[in-house]
Scaffold this active site. Structure first.
Site, mmCIF file in Angstrom:
data_model
loop_
_atom_site.group_PDB
_atom_site.id
_atom_site.type_symbol
_atom_site.label_atom_id
_atom_site.label_comp_id
_atom_site.label_asym_id
_atom_site.label_seq_id
_atom_site.Cartn_x
_atom_site.Cartn_y
_atom_site.Cartn_z
ATOM 1 N N ASP A 258 0.855 -1.179 0.000
ATOM 2 C CA ASP A 258 0.000 0.000 0.000
ATOM 3 C C ASP A 258 0.895 1.233 0.000
ATOM 4 O OD1 ASP A 258 -1.749 2.089 0.495
ATOM 5 O OD2 ASP A 258 -2.910 0.995 1.999
ATOM 6 N N MET A 259 0.774 2.053 -1.036
ATOM 7 C CA MET A 259 1.626 3.237 -1.166
ATOM 8 C C MET A 259 1.405 4.238 -0.041
ATOM 9 S SD MET A 259 -0.257 5.030 -4.431
ATOM 10 C CE MET A 259 -2.016 5.405 -4.423
ATOM 11 N N LYS A 272 2.894 7.042 -12.620
ATOM 12 C CA LYS A 272 2.212 7.356 -13.873
ATOM 13 C C LYS A 272 0.708 7.386 -13.666
ATOM 14 C CE LYS A 272 0.749 5.425 -18.197
ATOM 15 N NZ LYS A 272 -0.607 5.235 -17.621
ATOM 16 N N HIS A 276 -3.302 12.158 -9.855
ATOM 17 C CA HIS A 276 -4.549 12.871 -10.143
ATOM 18 C C HIS A 276 -5.767 12.178 -9.525
ATOM 19 C CE1 HIS A 276 -6.090 10.695 -14.035
ATOM 20 N NE2 HIS A 276 -5.668 9.845 -13.134
#
Length: 371
Positions: A258-259, A272, A276
């Site tokens: 999990d980032m 990438k 957003h």
């Protein structure tokens, strides 16, 4: 004089109504595109050498009911008006019946060539467009006015509509998860081909890279193939990593995680079309974890962001409209498309010292962010 003024007023009213019609009926462009993808019209035209009459198209669109052929002609009129396909009219041949109408020949354009799925098209974008037009997303937009009346913080438009977030739906619904992953793969194939070929210098000089939220690893494969000296790791949620293809690319390792918790260590972190999706607070948290994972700038550490940067790129109407509409679209999941000052704000809050922008053809940019 009074009559002239009345006529002008009437013309203004009708022009105003026409403007409303254009905006209201713009949705037909999207549903016509979806129908073309569902029916495989681009592949049908491709089968006939890239140009075909309606009867020729129908021979390949076997799911079309014969009684609906006139309706397909009307759909093709929309798709040629919007530039998805091109059309030329040929005159009847000698000896044809006097009442025979000129035949329309429909041809592939650069846009519709990206919709080819049955011809080994590495750059096909049908999967991405199908994702963007998925009923779960489109239905959410019908609730946007209701959502705007509710106080923040609160559920995003998607969760407000479906009772769960997009990520929760992808975790629970295998079919929806496949749609999302296939869409991301198709986008990565096209974008990474351009990034690696035209902006490969961003990957030179590094020995390891983590593709954060990299899905099935399409971007990482492209980097590893072009730069075999770079050891690539793909970080994503367990259910995403579980569906990643086995042995699809050399030099790529998958890590379930999990980032928002941590990012594996590497010379560089690659993001990438990830940032957003999130608001500023979440982006700062992700970036802080990225900063912990990389060495100092002097030692070559950097974060490579590929994302939309509003206001950067050609100043034409198509680019401006795409950036503006994407910003509205990404509201579905509480995301945002940022201009340079908004990007700078999250970089600074996350503790980064500098950044450099490299515009890429299309709607996105590369941002190199330094600790």
């Amino acid at each position: 004089m009074a009559s002239t003024q009345s006529n002008e007023r009437g013309a203004c009213l009708l022009d105003a109504q026409l403007e409303l019609y254009v905006n209201t009926l713009a949705v037909i462009k999207s549903v016509a595109l979806k129908a073309a993808m569902d029916l495989g019209i681009a592949d049908a035209i491709h089968h006939h050498g890239g140009a075909a009459t309606l009867p020729q198209i129908v021979t390949r669109v076997t799911s079309l009911h014969p009684s609906k052929i006139p309706c397909l002609r009307r759909l093709m009129r929309v798709l040629t008006l919007t530039g998805v396909f091109a059309v030329e009219t040929t005159e009847p041949v000698d000896g044809a019946a006097a009442d025979e109408l000129p035949a329309a020949v429909y041809a592939l354009t650069p846009a519709s060539r990206l919709l080819l799925v049955g011809s080994g098209n590495h750059h096909q974008q049908a999967s991405l467009m199908s994702m963007l037009l998925h009923p779960s997303f489109i239905a959410s937009f019908l609730r946007i006015s209701d959502w705007l009346q509710r106080e923040l913080p609160g559920p995003c438009i998607f969760e407000h509509t479906h009772g769960r977030s997009m990520w929760e739906m992808a975790d629970d619904d295998l079919a929806f998860n496949k749609v999302v992953n296939n869409g991301m793969v198709s986008d990565s194939r096209l974008v990474m081909d351009v990034v690696v070929r035209e902006h490969g210098e961003v990957f030179r000089g590094i020995s390891s890279l983590v593709d954060v939220a990299g899905g099935h690893g399409t971007a990482a494969w492209a980097i590893a193939e072009a730069f075999p000296e770079v050891r690539c790791t793909v970080l994503d949620l367990p259910h995403v990593v579980a569906g990643a293809p086995v042995g699809a690319g050399p030099g790529v390792e998958y890590v379930a995680g999990d980032m928002f918790e941590s990012v594996p260590p590497a010379n560089a972190v690659f993001l990438k079309w990830i940032m957003h999706d999130w608001g500023d607070d979440e982006c700062v948290k992700i970036l802080k974890n990225c900063k912990k994972a990389i060495p100092s700038r002097d030692a070559g550490g950097k974060v490579i962001v590929v994302d939309m940067l509003v206001g950067v790129g050609p100043p034409d109407q198509k680019h401006l409209e795409t950036q503006t509409l994407f910003d509205a679209y990404i509201m579905l999941i509480n995301g945002v498309e940022r201009d340079e000052q908004e990007w700078k704000k999250v970089f600074v809050e996350a503790g980064f010292s500098d950044y450099k922008i490299m515009p890429v053809r299309g709607s996105r940019s590369i941002i190199k962010v330094y600790p």
